[in-house]
Design a protein around this motif. Structure first.
Motif, PDB file in Angstrom:
ATOM      1  N   LEU A  52      33.688  36.898  44.238  1.00  0.00           N
ATOM      2  CA  LEU A  52      34.053  37.573  45.485  1.00  0.00           C
ATOM      3  C   LEU A  52      34.706  36.600  46.459  1.00  0.00           C
ATOM      4  CD1 LEU A  52      30.948  39.872  46.124  1.00  0.00           C
ATOM      5  CD2 LEU A  52      33.013  40.333  44.807  1.00  0.00           C
ATOM      6  N   CYS A  53      34.162  35.389  46.520  1.00  0.00           N
ATOM      7  CA  CYS A  53      34.734  34.399  47.428  1.00  0.00           C
ATOM      8  C   CYS A  53      36.148  34.016  47.002  1.00  0.00           C
ATOM      9  CB  CYS A  53      33.836  33.168  47.472  1.00  0.00           C
ATOM     10  SG  CYS A  53      34.411  31.907  48.633  1.00  0.00           S
ATOM     11  N   LYS A  54      36.343  33.814  45.707  1.00  0.00           N
ATOM     12  CA  LYS A  54      37.678  33.456  45.215  1.00  0.00           C
ATOM     13  C   LYS A  54      38.683  34.558  45.530  1.00  0.00           C
ATOM     14  CE  LYS A  54      36.103  30.400  41.508  1.00  0.00           C
ATOM     15  NZ  LYS A  54      35.996  30.193  40.048  1.00  0.00           N
ATOM     16  N   PHE A  55      38.263  35.809  45.335  1.00  0.00           N
ATOM     17  CA  PHE A  55      39.184  36.904  45.611  1.00  0.00           C
ATOM     18  C   PHE A  55      39.439  37.046  47.111  1.00  0.00           C
ATOM     19  CE2 PHE A  55      40.819  41.170  45.985  1.00  0.00           C
ATOM     20  CZ  PHE A  55      41.668  41.252  44.889  1.00  0.00           C
ATOM     21  N   ALA A  56      38.403  36.757  47.923  1.00  0.00           N
ATOM     22  CA  ALA A  56      38.562  36.868  49.376  1.00  0.00           C
ATOM     23  C   ALA A  56      39.680  35.969  49.893  1.00  0.00           C
ATOM     24  CB  ALA A  56      37.246  36.517  50.070  1.00  0.00           C
TER      25      ALA A  56
END
Length: 342
Positions: free
Chosen positions: A61-65
């Motif tokens: 999720l962080c990478k996509f954010a």
């Protein structure tokens, strides 16, 4: 975009530990004011610390954010697709406020600036219970070269410790940034609660401003009142912190005014989005990021809102003592796994 988001959402795994069982998983339509918030602002703050969330479901999720377009619609879509709001504990919540003070000070003692702020003594170790506030204020650290700055008001020195960070404006106009450098290991005691117990104040009358006024109006009794709280905070200099950045929070990075909140990490993971519905005189309906903690912040429905830097922020933060409710945004799989039969 939506298809890519949905594909990534299906890859989330469930492994964040701690906290209490969720009472309820809600839908975003059930959050009062959700559609009106600036989700882009929340996304930008979430990006600042999400890489520090180590449980497996947060990593993707962080990478996509980082790649989500910085627009209100895209940010809202990101939160709605990957997360679910989880109510932990029983409202009403208790919301208070804190801020980063900006105070006049000096690098050396002068007739005006006579009240020291100390760095942590080298003999202190993590988790150690050391000397009390009263003992430290009696002068046991004097002459050891541990002073990081001097202030002209012992009351402001006390409240700077409550806030945990600050900006000290020196006589030459330069500014020294100070951050939390440790504490003496004694539990925090509220001097506001003590004034209520003594009958000098009613609950609805207690604020930082009213406490400061009482202490200054009663110098001897006021000094004793401050020592009712045995907890003492030490500071460290932050010479490399840019002036446009907020103070350093519990995650080791700058926090953001009106988007960062201090929480109890037993219930809310540091770095997680937190939806706040604060009632009271100045109601708030806003998505914050849990990036700080505090000694007085205990419980699932307890949060301290960071209002920013300086006098205006201090005046706003010092009067906040409001109810409402707060919900933590968890990755979808984890949200449902937290249910008692999940």
């Amino acid at each position: 975009m939506r298809a890519a988001l949905r594909a990534l959402a299906l890859c989330a795994v469930t492994a964040i530990g701690g906290g209490a069982a969720a009472e309820e998983v809600l839908h975003f339509e059930e959050l009062d004011g959700w559609a009106q918030d600036d989700h882009r602002a929340a996304l930008l703050v979430f990006r600042e610390t999400c890489d520090l969330l180590k449980a497996p479901e947060w990593g993707p999720l962080c990478k996509f954010a980082q790649d989500v377009p910085a627009t209100p619609d895209a940010a809202r879509g990101f939160f709605e697709l990957f997360f679910r709001p989880v109510l932990i504990g029983t409202p009403p919540a208790l919301f208070t406020g804190y801020y980063e003070p900006e105070l006049a000070g000096s690098p050396v003692r002068t007739p005006r600036f006579a009240y020291p702020l100390y760095a942590k003594p080298p003999e202190m170790r993590e988790g150690m219970v050391w000397r009390s506030r009263a003992e430290i204020e009696s002068g046991i650290l004097r002459g050891r070269g541990l002073e990081v700055a001097w202030l002209d008001d012992p009351v402001e020195a006390y409240f700077l410790m409550v806030q945990g960070s600050g900006r000290i404006v020196m006589p030459d106009g330069s500014t020294l940034r100070l951050g939390y450098g440790g504490k003496n290991g004694h539990p925090y005691r509220s001097i506001g609660q003590e004034l209520i117990r003594r009958g000098t104040h009613r609950l609805q009358d207690v604020s930082a401003q009213s406490i400061k006024a009482w202490v200054r109006g009663n110098p001897a009794a006021g000094a004793a009142l401050l020592n009712h709280n045995p907890s003492y905070v030490f500071f460290r200099k932050l010479p490399d912190l840019p002036p446009e950045k907020g103070p350093i929070g519990a995650m080791g990075r700058s926090i953001t005014g009106m988007r960062s909140v201090a929480i109890d990490p037993k219930f809310t993971p540091l770095g997680a989005p937190v939806w706040v519905e604060k009632d009271g005189r100045d109601p708030l309906r806003r998505l914050f990021i849990a990036q700080d903690t505090g000694g007085a912040i205990k419980g699932a429905q307890r949060a301290d809102i960071f209002y920013g830097t300086g006098l205006k922020a201090g005046n706003q933060a010092g009067t906040v003592k409001d109810g409402g409710r707060m919900l933590v945004l968890f990755p979808i799989d984890r949200a449902y796994a937290m249910l008692p039969d999940g």
